[in-house]
Design a protein around this motif. Structure first.
Motif, PDB file in Angstrom:
ATOM      1  N   ALA A  27      40.904  55.857  32.319  1.00  0.00           N
ATOM      2  CA  ALA A  27      39.531  56.371  32.237  1.00  0.00           C
ATOM      3  C   ALA A  27      38.523  55.228  32.096  1.00  0.00           C
ATOM      4  CB  ALA A  27      39.415  57.330  31.062  1.00  0.00           C
ATOM      5  N   PHE A  28      38.872  54.257  31.248  1.00  0.00           N
ATOM      6  CA  PHE A  28      37.999  53.085  31.101  1.00  0.00           C
ATOM      7  C   PHE A  28      37.914  52.307  32.411  1.00  0.00           C
ATOM      8  CE2 PHE A  28      39.330  53.109  26.409  1.00  0.00           C
ATOM      9  CZ  PHE A  28      38.211  53.863  26.051  1.00  0.00           C
ATOM     10  N   GLU A  29      39.064  52.200  33.096  1.00  0.00           N
ATOM     11  CA  GLU A  29      39.110  51.421  34.332  1.00  0.00           C
ATOM     12  C   GLU A  29      38.279  52.063  35.434  1.00  0.00           C
ATOM     13  OE1 GLU A  29      42.601  49.916  37.383  1.00  0.00           O
ATOM     14  OE2 GLU A  29      43.076  50.087  35.249  1.00  0.00           O
ATOM     15  N   LEU A  30      38.301  53.409  35.505  1.00  0.00           N
ATOM     16  CA  LEU A  30      37.541  54.101  36.545  1.00  0.00           C
ATOM     17  C   LEU A  30      36.040  54.022  36.306  1.00  0.00           C
ATOM     18  CD1 LEU A  30      39.732  57.308  37.052  1.00  0.00           C
ATOM     19  CD2 LEU A  30      39.472  55.384  38.635  1.00  0.00           C
ATOM     20  N   ALA A  31      35.664  53.759  35.077  1.00  0.00           N
ATOM     21  CA  ALA A  31      34.227  53.657  34.769  1.00  0.00           C
ATOM     22  C   ALA A  31      33.647  52.304  35.180  1.00  0.00           C
ATOM     23  CB  ALA A  31      34.001  53.890  33.283  1.00  0.00           C
ATOM     24  N   VAL A  32      34.508  51.304  35.359  1.00  0.00           N
ATOM     25  CA  VAL A  32      34.039  49.940  35.644  1.00  0.00           C
ATOM     26  C   VAL A  32      33.234  49.852  36.942  1.00  0.00           C
ATOM     27  CG1 VAL A  32      34.789  47.592  36.205  1.00  0.00           C
ATOM     28  CG2 VAL A  32      35.786  48.789  34.255  1.00  0.00           C
ATOM     29  N   GLY A  57      28.132  43.497  28.394  1.00  0.00           N
ATOM     30  CA  GLY A  57      28.703  43.805  27.081  1.00  0.00           C
ATOM     31  C   GLY A  57      29.511  45.089  27.114  1.00  0.00           C
ATOM     32  N   VAL A  58      28.978  46.084  27.866  1.00  0.00           N
ATOM     33  CA  VAL A  58      29.723  47.345  28.018  1.00  0.00           C
ATOM     34  C   VAL A  58      31.048  47.090  28.738  1.00  0.00           C
ATOM     35  CG1 VAL A  58      29.701  49.626  29.086  1.00  0.00           C
ATOM     36  CG2 VAL A  58      27.642  48.764  27.965  1.00  0.00           C
ATOM     37  N   LEU A  59      31.009  46.249  29.801  1.00  0.00           N
ATOM     38  CA  LEU A  59      32.239  45.914  30.518  1.00  0.00           C
ATOM     39  C   LEU A  59      33.253  45.234  29.603  1.00  0.00           C
ATOM     40  CD1 LEU A  59      30.926  44.578  33.966  1.00  0.00           C
ATOM     41  CD2 LEU A  59      32.149  46.714  33.528  1.00  0.00           C
ATOM     42  N   ALA A  60      32.769  44.301  28.768  1.00  0.00           N
ATOM     43  CA  ALA A  60      33.654  43.609  27.828  1.00  0.00           C
ATOM     44  C   ALA A  60      34.262  44.588  26.831  1.00  0.00           C
ATOM     45  CB  ALA A  60      32.898  42.508  27.097  1.00  0.00           C
ATOM     46  N   MET A  61      33.434  45.540  26.371  1.00  0.00           N
ATOM     47  CA  MET A  61      33.938  46.537  25.425  1.00  0.00           C
ATOM     48  C   MET A  61      35.014  47.416  26.086  1.00  0.00           C
ATOM     49  SD  MET A  61      31.867  49.563  23.458  1.00  0.00           S
ATOM     50  CE  MET A  61      31.670  50.457  24.994  1.00  0.00           C
ATOM     51  N   LEU A  62      34.730  47.841  27.337  1.00  0.00           N
ATOM     52  CA  LEU A  62      35.725  48.655  28.050  1.00  0.00           C
ATOM     53  C   LEU A  62      37.019  47.867  28.264  1.00  0.00           C
ATOM     54  CD1 LEU A  62      33.555  50.417  30.780  1.00  0.00           C
ATOM     55  CD2 LEU A  62      34.523  51.430  28.712  1.00  0.00           C
ATOM     56  N   GLY A  63      36.873  46.554  28.572  1.00  0.00           N
ATOM     57  CA  GLY A  63      38.063  45.720  28.749  1.00  0.00           C
ATOM     58  C   GLY A  63      38.870  45.608  27.472  1.00  0.00           C
TER      59      GLY A  63
END
Length: 573
Positions: A27-32, A57-63
């Motif tokens: 789910a996190f990956e599909l949001a990228v 920052g959002v991308l880093a958090m999702l990662g």
């Protein structure tokens, strides 16, 4: 294979949590791609550095969250897979221990070793990958397609064409490879069998200077395995280039259509990049799915091999009688006993023999006459194919197996010792044996002085198979191991072949003077080892050629007389 999945029941929680965390990661990956599209459209398009930094920052958090979920999924999947493999290995090992000698002979040691090691490891890998990827890859593929349509349905039509074609290519290659992987495993079995044969028979190979021939035969099996692996590799190697070509064509079409729609104002340039990222995710996941299918295919083949062994019903079915008839005058009786190892002629034919309690019986005959086959019927290592065998007046098939074998001490032709101390090896015969009992057994086996001379005495460490002992020392150790349990029946199957005549005579004398007076059955090809027995049984081609004392048989049994004269002549020479 699927019957083995019941051993995952103790790991239900891990089997659920592993895929669950993987889905969260997906789910996190599909949001990228969507966030990247916003960075391009809103951040870069408007030269808004603050927005760009916020989205990064959002991308880093999702990662970071994806990494945590991936580690959690890996932990639970590995725990379930390793626990499953441990349980299956234990069940398989226990089941193999229940199989009769005949069944073990039919299966063969190499294939059983492969099932306990390589096959179970392959199934473990398959379970691990399945728990991590079986939901992830389809979820990413379908999720990426759905997300692509939410971004722009017009350009997403490329996905509707590309994904089925990619899937068809991947699965077509897999369908061709699946049967080939099974053949690879079969040829690996043959190679392992040849390797084990040569390792066990290394001395024989060298003694007869057969290294060259054995090397050629090994190379032939190795080449057969290699050729099959190369063939599989060549077919599976098409997967990457074909899928990359298809994906690149799809990307070209996607960019072309996306460019046209950007020019028409239907979508933004960020949406085109998002579509491209979703296409890349699909490519990666299809490759992962292909690898998963390969691993699962191998695992299913290995699991089926394991299950085929577990489905073999042990021929030796335990009865429920624990004690024999103590009023019976005979320790062992053979009544019209016959034995066939399957398919061929009988190894034993209509054996009728009665052995009294406390009697010393010698069994002699030429090689292949059925001596070992006869004594193996007593503890039910093999079951008669005709007639019956009685111990203490009770048919051995009616005994509880453990109770029957607790009555019997067996010393085999092959001297099997285990890595560990002398004390541990002797206690293999009786787990709670005291040091006094161990020394008593060693003394009777003519091994006491030998152990006293070793550094550490009973704590002296033996190497695997007792390699740091001579042949005669190993034989005396195995005899002591059988004696420590004070068996009612002691079977010595050519157990003193490496002992000199003086030591062998002392052993026979000591056995007659034990405090528990066992019935001793000695199998030997040497007249000197059995001529002092109360009764001597002469076997010839699976039948009894004579029964009596040494003096009686010299007068009445031609087979015994021939053996006696041939050995007497060799001694004279």
């Amino acid at each position: 294979m699927f019957k083995l999945l019941k051993y995952l029941k103790n790991y239900r929680k891990e089997s659920v949590l592993g895929p669950f965390f993987k889905l969260i990661e997906v789910a996190f990956e599909l949001a990228v791609p969507l966030i990247v599209a916003r960075i391009i459209d809103n951040g870069i398009g408007n030269s808004d550095k603050t927005y760009i930094l916020q989205m990064c920052g959002v991308l880093a958090m999702l990662g970071a969250l994806g990494l945590v979920c991936a580690l959690a999924a890996q932990y639970f999947s590995a725990k379930a897979a390793v626990g499953f493999a441990t349980d299956v290995r234990g069940v398989l090992f226990k089941h193999i221990g229940k199989l009769s000698f005949k069944q073990l002979d039919e299966l063969g040691a190499p294939t059983l070793i492969t099932r306990l090691t390589g096959d179970i490891n392959q199934v473990q890998t398959g379970i691990n990958l399945t728990l991590r990827l079986v939901l992830r890859s389809p979820f990413v593929v379908f999720g990426a397609v759905i997300m692509a349509f939410t971004v722009d349905a017009g350009s997403a039509l490329v996905f509707a064409v590309a994904v089925p074609v990619l899937a068809a290519v991947v699965f077509a290659i897999m369908l061709v490879c699946i049967p080939m992987y099974k053949k690879v495993q079969q040829r690996l079995d043959k190679l392992l069998g040849k390797t084990r044969e040569n390792l066990l028979g290394a001395r024989v190979v060298r003694a007869f200077c057969k290294e060259g021939e054995e090397t050629e035969e090994f190379d032939a099996k190795n080449r057969a395995l290699t050729s099959m692996q190369i063939a599989v590799g060549r077919i599976s190697s098409f997967m990457n280039p074909v899928t990359f070509v298809l994906i690149n064509f799809a990307v070209i079409a996607l960019i072309y259509i996306g460019g046209l729609r950007v020019n028409s104002g239907a979508i933004s340039s960020g949406d085109v990049v998002a579509q491209y990222n979703y296409m890349s995710q699909i490519l990666v996941e299809l490759i992962k799915l292909a690898s998963l299918i390969i691993s699962v295919t191998k695992s299913i083949a290995s699991g089926n091999r394991i299950q085929s062994v577990l489905e073999i019903e042990p021929e030796t079915v335990s009865g429920n009688v624990e004690n024999g008839d103590l009023n019976s005058p005979y320790a062992v009786e053979f009544k019209n006993a016959s034995l066939s190892y399957g398919g061929g002629e009988n190894a034993l034919n209509n054996i009728n023999l009665k052995i009294k309690r406390g009697e010393t019986v010698g069994i002699i005959g030429s090689t292949g006459s059925g001596k070992s086959s006869l004594v193996n019927l007593i503890p039910r290592f093999y079951d008669v194919t005709g007639g019956e065998v009685l111990v203490d007046g009770i048919d051995v098939k009616d005994y509880d197996i453990k109770s029957l074998r607790n009555k019997i001490g067996v010393v085999f032709q092959k001297k099997a010792l285990f890595e560990g101390s002398v004390r541990d090896n002797i206690r293999f015969g009786k787990a709670d044996a005291t040091d006094t009992e161990i020394w008593q057994a060693l003394n009777t086996a003519q091994a006491k002085q030998m152990i006293e001379d070793k550094e550490g005495g009973l704590d002296y460490m033996l190497e695997q198979e007792g390699r740091n002992l001579s042949g005669g020392q190993r034989q005396r150790m195995t005899i002591a191991r059988a004696l420590v349990r004070k068996p009612e029946i002691l079977i010595l199957d050519d157990a003193a072949s490496a002992l000199d005549y003086a030591t062998s005579a002392k052993l026979n004398s000591a056995l007659k003077n034990t405090d528990f007076s066992p019935t001793v059955i000695t199998v030997s090809q040497r007249i000197s080892a059995i001529r002092s027995a109360d009764v001597i049984v002469v076997l010839d081609e699976g039948e009894i050629a004579g029964i009596g004392t040494d003096g009686e048989l010299l007068k009445t049994c031609e087979v015994y007389r021939e053996i006696y004269e041939s050995q007497l002549e060799r001694q004279a020479e």
